[in-house]
Design a protein around this motif. Structure first.
Motif, PDB file in Angstrom:
ATOM      1  N   ARG A   1     -60.567  40.965 -12.279  1.00 29.77           N
ATOM      2  CA  ARG A   1     -61.823  42.012 -12.685  1.00 29.77           C
ATOM      3  C   ARG A   1     -62.838  41.042 -12.121  1.00 29.77           C
ATOM      4  O   ARG A   1     -63.758  41.455 -11.713  1.00 29.77           O
ATOM      5  CB  ARG A   1     -61.816  41.744 -14.052  1.00 29.77           C
ATOM      6  CG  ARG A   1     -63.336  42.107 -14.770  1.00 29.77           C
ATOM      7  CD  ARG A   1     -63.159  42.258 -16.296  1.00 29.77           C
ATOM      8  NE  ARG A   1     -64.443  42.074 -16.753  1.00 29.77           N
ATOM      9  CZ  ARG A   1     -64.674  41.854 -18.246  1.00 29.77           C
ATOM     10  NH1 ARG A   1     -63.772  41.907 -18.806  1.00 29.77           N
ATOM     11  NH2 ARG A   1     -65.811  41.791 -18.605  1.00 29.77           N
ATOM     12  N   ARG A   2     -62.564  39.596 -11.996  1.00 31.22           N
ATOM     13  CA  ARG A   2     -63.686  38.730 -11.725  1.00 31.22           C
ATOM     14  C   ARG A   2     -63.621  38.335 -10.076  1.00 31.22           C
ATOM     15  O   ARG A   2     -64.732  37.891  -9.739  1.00 31.22           O
ATOM     16  CB  ARG A   2     -63.777  37.666 -12.438  1.00 31.22           C
ATOM     17  CG  ARG A   2     -64.236  38.074 -14.054  1.00 31.22           C
ATOM     18  CD  ARG A   2     -64.454  36.737 -14.857  1.00 31.22           C
ATOM     19  NE  ARG A   2     -65.040  37.359 -16.138  1.00 31.22           N
ATOM     20  CZ  ARG A   2     -63.918  37.624 -17.189  1.00 31.22           C
ATOM     21  NH1 ARG A   2     -62.740  37.633 -16.801  1.00 31.22           N
ATOM     22  NH2 ARG A   2     -64.548  38.301 -18.253  1.00 31.22           N
ATOM     23  N   GLU A   3     -62.657  38.639  -9.377  1.00 37.61           N
ATOM     24  CA  GLU A   3     -62.437  38.107  -7.900  1.00 37.61           C
ATOM     25  C   GLU A   3     -62.464  39.269  -6.877  1.00 37.61           C
ATOM     26  O   GLU A   3     -62.385  38.813  -5.845  1.00 37.61           O
ATOM     27  CB  GLU A   3     -61.419  37.400  -8.110  1.00 37.61           C
ATOM     28  CG  GLU A   3     -61.887  35.653  -8.552  1.00 37.61           C
ATOM     29  CD  GLU A   3     -60.528  35.075  -9.100  1.00 37.61           C
ATOM     30  OE1 GLU A   3     -59.635  35.125  -8.471  1.00 37.61           O
ATOM     31  OE2 GLU A   3     -60.601  34.340 -10.144  1.00 37.61           O
ATOM     32  N   TYR A  61     -66.789  47.228 -11.581  1.00 42.04           N
ATOM     33  CA  TYR A  61     -65.433  47.098 -12.222  1.00 42.04           C
ATOM     34  C   TYR A  61     -65.469  48.213 -13.498  1.00 42.04           C
ATOM     35  O   TYR A  61     -64.581  48.731 -13.637  1.00 42.04           O
ATOM     36  CB  TYR A  61     -65.302  45.705 -12.903  1.00 42.04           C
ATOM     37  CG  TYR A  61     -63.818  45.653 -13.264  1.00 42.04           C
ATOM     38  CD1 TYR A  61     -62.911  45.550 -12.402  1.00 42.04           C
ATOM     39  CD2 TYR A  61     -63.766  45.739 -14.849  1.00 42.04           C
ATOM     40  CE1 TYR A  61     -61.408  45.350 -12.990  1.00 42.04           C
ATOM     41  CE2 TYR A  61     -62.542  45.574 -15.334  1.00 42.04           C
ATOM     42  CZ  TYR A  61     -61.254  45.570 -14.411  1.00 42.04           C
ATOM     43  OH  TYR A  61     -59.900  45.327 -15.055  1.00 42.04           O
ATOM     44  N   ASP A  72     -72.378  38.692  -9.894  1.00 44.00           N
ATOM     45  CA  ASP A  72     -71.451  38.742 -10.902  1.00 44.00           C
ATOM     46  C   ASP A  72     -71.611  39.992 -11.663  1.00 44.00           C
ATOM     47  O   ASP A  72     -70.891  40.875 -12.156  1.00 44.00           O
ATOM     48  CB  ASP A  72     -71.257  37.517 -11.469  1.00 44.00           C
ATOM     49  CG  ASP A  72     -70.404  36.309 -10.912  1.00 44.00           C
ATOM     50  OD1 ASP A  72     -69.809  36.678  -9.889  1.00 44.00           O
ATOM     51  OD2 ASP A  72     -70.612  35.270 -11.171  1.00 44.00           O
ATOM     52  N   ARG A  87     -70.472  43.092  -9.738  1.00 40.96           N
ATOM     53  CA  ARG A  87     -69.198  43.136  -9.791  1.00 40.96           C
ATOM     54  C   ARG A  87     -68.811  43.708 -11.031  1.00 40.96           C
ATOM     55  O   ARG A  87     -67.929  44.510 -11.151  1.00 40.96           O
ATOM     56  CB  ARG A  87     -68.698  41.763  -9.553  1.00 40.96           C
ATOM     57  CG  ARG A  87     -67.020  41.729  -9.272  1.00 40.96           C
ATOM     58  CD  ARG A  87     -66.450  40.303  -9.498  1.00 40.96           C
ATOM     59  NE  ARG A  87     -67.092  39.512  -8.705  1.00 40.96           N
ATOM     60  CZ  ARG A  87     -66.779  39.043  -7.286  1.00 40.96           C
ATOM     61  NH1 ARG A  87     -66.067  39.671  -6.789  1.00 40.96           N
ATOM     62  NH2 ARG A  87     -67.466  38.214  -6.770  1.00 40.96           N
ATOM     63  N   GLU A  88     -69.271  43.256 -12.267  1.00 40.69           N
ATOM     64  CA  GLU A  88     -68.918  43.728 -13.395  1.00 40.69           C
ATOM     65  C   GLU A  88     -69.361  45.243 -13.647  1.00 40.69           C
ATOM     66  O   GLU A  88     -68.318  45.922 -14.091  1.00 40.69           O
ATOM     67  CB  GLU A  88     -69.704  42.765 -14.424  1.00 40.69           C
ATOM     68  CG  GLU A  88     -69.205  43.137 -16.113  1.00 40.69           C
ATOM     69  CD  GLU A  88     -67.896  42.753 -16.244  1.00 40.69           C
ATOM     70  OE1 GLU A  88     -67.397  41.673 -15.513  1.00 40.69           O
ATOM     71  OE2 GLU A  88     -67.237  43.051 -17.165  1.00 40.69           O
TER      72      GLU A  88
END
Ligand SMILES: Nc1ncnc2c1ncn2[C@@H]1O[C@H](COP(=O)(O)OP(=O)(O)OP(=O)(O)O)[C@@H](O)[C@H]1O
Length: 589
Positions: free
Chosen positions: A175-177, A432, A425, A428-429
């Motif tokens: 999820r974070r990368e 996602y 970020d 990205r979130e």
């Protein structure tokens, strides 16, 4: 003409589709029954832009009537099953989400854009052919990532047969990368640019059917309050059976009622040839659906002519070509143009008479030309809406409002991110979260706060990476998976100012609008001082200068080989010497 019988039959055939057998656990087709039924069901359409709409809700049956009979299917390798308990329903279903890359067998590269490679693939669950777009390094620049977020969100919310469908987005391994994303689309065979180039024997029925689909798609998109802003033949996917679908919503915007009247279109680099006159030389404007209608008019004219109608080399040339054909606009229309330089340029232009459309398009159906005139009205307020255009006599026998559905405006909540200053970020979130719409069980988990599970299961994306890398490496070598119809494009990132000047974190929307107004005023005063430096007089050079301000701050896309198109279409920056020559010749004419 009024529409050949075959064409009308064709449309009828499209209206009664067999539901796709492709329903994946995450596809929108998953609650279709097995009876033929109209694809346009007003209730399903009206709810499709509900903020809670999930890609999995199956509200709308998307047509799937591609004829695969001429295509040879490749072998699909067996999927690598991980141990699971077949008696536990939840577990088996959960594992369908996992390792999903194994589900698709990549075939060949079918296109390249500035954001990535598009490959055709076979969905081993269904035998269906799909297009998988690999978007590289999504988060390299926040502005690019935001554009991608906007596009995938819009394509989830806009479900219509004339708009390309995202079938699935693969779950990233972390999820974070994660850095790349894989978007699975329905596969289309070509695009309108290629169709126009390759067919010099299109019939009046083709023209009518093509325009009908474009307008029907736009009627729906505009009802959602979405403006595409970059309609051009390359952004219209096409199949051999004449089916068209609008794609590439990367520049699209949702218009909200409380938006300021003048929007700062700093990121607007839509292709000049299809750009509405009110946008030439201007980067302040209110969003209006009429800009898309103008583009559709240009596209329709290009079908009829076999070549672009207004292939301007710069904004001044663009306005010249428009006025050469349509005549100089009346003073009332000029006065409505926001950009002062464009306004002054047009008012001091020598008066030109309009060319009759029948002279420009001698072989075209007069009804088609009457409608074309309504699409290419210089003044946006005189341009027909998509809905009005569909009711035009040109479509009599073909149009039927029941199969030209509208939808609810898209909820503001979905695009709340546009008002905020996002960092990598955050985007990205958000991306996602958007991807989870295609993974219902993971979404549930995520909403419950148990998202750590996403780290435990590899997504199979690595295998895809290798396959794509292999395809990319081999492209161009004999026998390799070339065949791509577009050339490789480079994404040249330049710092891309936001369309709305971002509010610092915690700032309210009103404060944000204030910032926006202040920024707009600052830019306006810069322009005024530029003009004062030039003695305050209008000139074509001034006009081009202001156009290149917006262009130069944006992503530039350059084709490796298709140079004549891309350079002419995309580049607004010109050397001083070139500009001086043009200004001189303009003044001499
Ligand atoms: N669903 C699809 N089926 C077949 N081909 C497709 C599909 N989607 C895109 N393509 C092809 O892939 C190419 C690149 O796609 P797309 O325009 O979406 O990429 P992009 O990176 O957003 O491009 P751009 O630089 O124009 O913004 C296009 O030439 C298009 O014809």
């Amino acid at each position: 003409m009024g529409g050949g019988g075959n064409l009308v039959d064709g449309v009828r055939r499209w209206l009664f589709q067999r539901p796709s057998s492709s329903s994946s656990s995450s596809s929108s087709n998953n609650n279709n029954n097995n009876h033929e039924q109209p694809i346009f069901n007003s209730s399903s359409f009206s709810s499709s832009s509900n903020p809670n709409h999930s890609a999995n809700s199956g509200e709308l049956i998307i047509e799937e009537d591609l004829d695969f009979s001429g295509l040879t299917l490749i072998n699909v390798p067996k999927r690598n099953h991980l141990p699971m308990d077949p008696h536990k329903k939840g577990e088996t279903e959960f594992f369908t989400e996992y390792g999903e890359a194994n589900r698709y067998q990549i075939q060949e590269v079918v296109g390249k854009g500035s954001y990535g490679v598009v490959a055709s693939a076979v969905d081993s669950h269904t035998g269906e052919r799909v297009a998988i777009k690999k978007i590289n390094d999504v988060f390299e620049h926040v502005s690019d990532a935001t554009r991608i977020l906007r596009e995938i969100k819009l394509l989830r919310l806009l479900r219509h047969p004339d708009v390309v469908e995202i079938k699935h987005i693969m779950l990233p391994p972390s999820r974070r990368e994660f850095r790349d994303i894989y978007v699975v689309f329905e596969l289309m065979e070509s695009d309108l640019h290629q169709v126009i180039k390759a067919n010099d024997d299109l019939t009046p029925e083709h023209y009518q059917f093509f325009l009908y689909q474009l307008l029907r798609g736009l009627k729906y998109v505009h009802a959602a309050n979405v403006f595409h802003r970059d309609l051009k033949p390359k952004n219209i996917l096409a199949n051999a059976d004449c089916k068209l679908k609008i794609c590439d919503f990367g520049l699209a915007r949702v218009s909200f009622n409380d938006a300021p009247t003048a929007i700062f279109w700093t990121d607007y680099v839509a292709t000049r040839w299809y750009r509405a006159p009110e946008l030439c030389g201007s980067f302040f404007s209110k969003y209006t659906p009429a800009i898309d209608i103008w583009s559709v008019g240009c596209i329709f004219a290009e079908m009829l002519l076999g070549k672009p109608l207004f292939p301007g080399k710069n904004v001044v040339h663009q306005l010249d070509l428009m006025t050469d054909f349509l005549g100089t606009p009346p003073p009332e229309s000029i006065s409505r143009i926001r950009n002062e330089k464009a306004r002054r340029y047009l008012s001091s232009m020598r008066k030109k008479q309009p060319v009759p459309f029948s002279h420009k398009f001698p072989k075209a159906d007069p009804l088609a030309l009457r409608l074309l005139e309504r699409l290419l009205a210089f003044d946006p307020k005189d341009r027909a809406s998509a809905e009005d255009a569909l009711a035009d006599p040109y479509f009599s026998g073909l149009s039927n409002s029941e199969r030209e559905p509208t939808t609810q405006p898209i909820s503001k909540l979905e695009f709340d991110f546009e008002r905020k200053k996002l960092v990598k970020d955050d985007v990205r979130e958000l991306i996602y979260r958007e991807i989870l719409e295609y993974h219902p069980q993971m979404l549930e988990e995520y909403l419950r706060g148990g998202d750590q599970l996403s780290f435990m299961y590899p997504s199979g994306v690595d295998r895809f990476k290798r396959q794509f890398a292999h395809l990319e490496e081999n492209q161009g070598k004999p026998g390799a998976a070339g065949g791509g119809r577009s050339t490789a494009l480079h994404r040249h990132h330049a710092s891309l100012p936001r369309e709305r000047v971002p509010a610092p974190n915690g700032e309210t929307a009103e404060e944000s609008s204030d910032v926006e107004r202040r920024a707009a005023a600052a830019v306006a005063s810069t322009l005024e001082s530029e003009e004062a430096d030039n003695g305050g007089g209008y000139s074509a050079r001034n006009l081009m200068k202001s156009a290149s301000i917006s262009g130069s701050k944006c992503i530039g896309v350059q084709s490796k080989t298709d140079k004549e198109d891309t350079i002419a279409e995309e580049e607004d920056n010109e050397t001083v010497a070139e500009l001086t020559d043009k200004v001189a010749s303009l003044h001499n004419s």
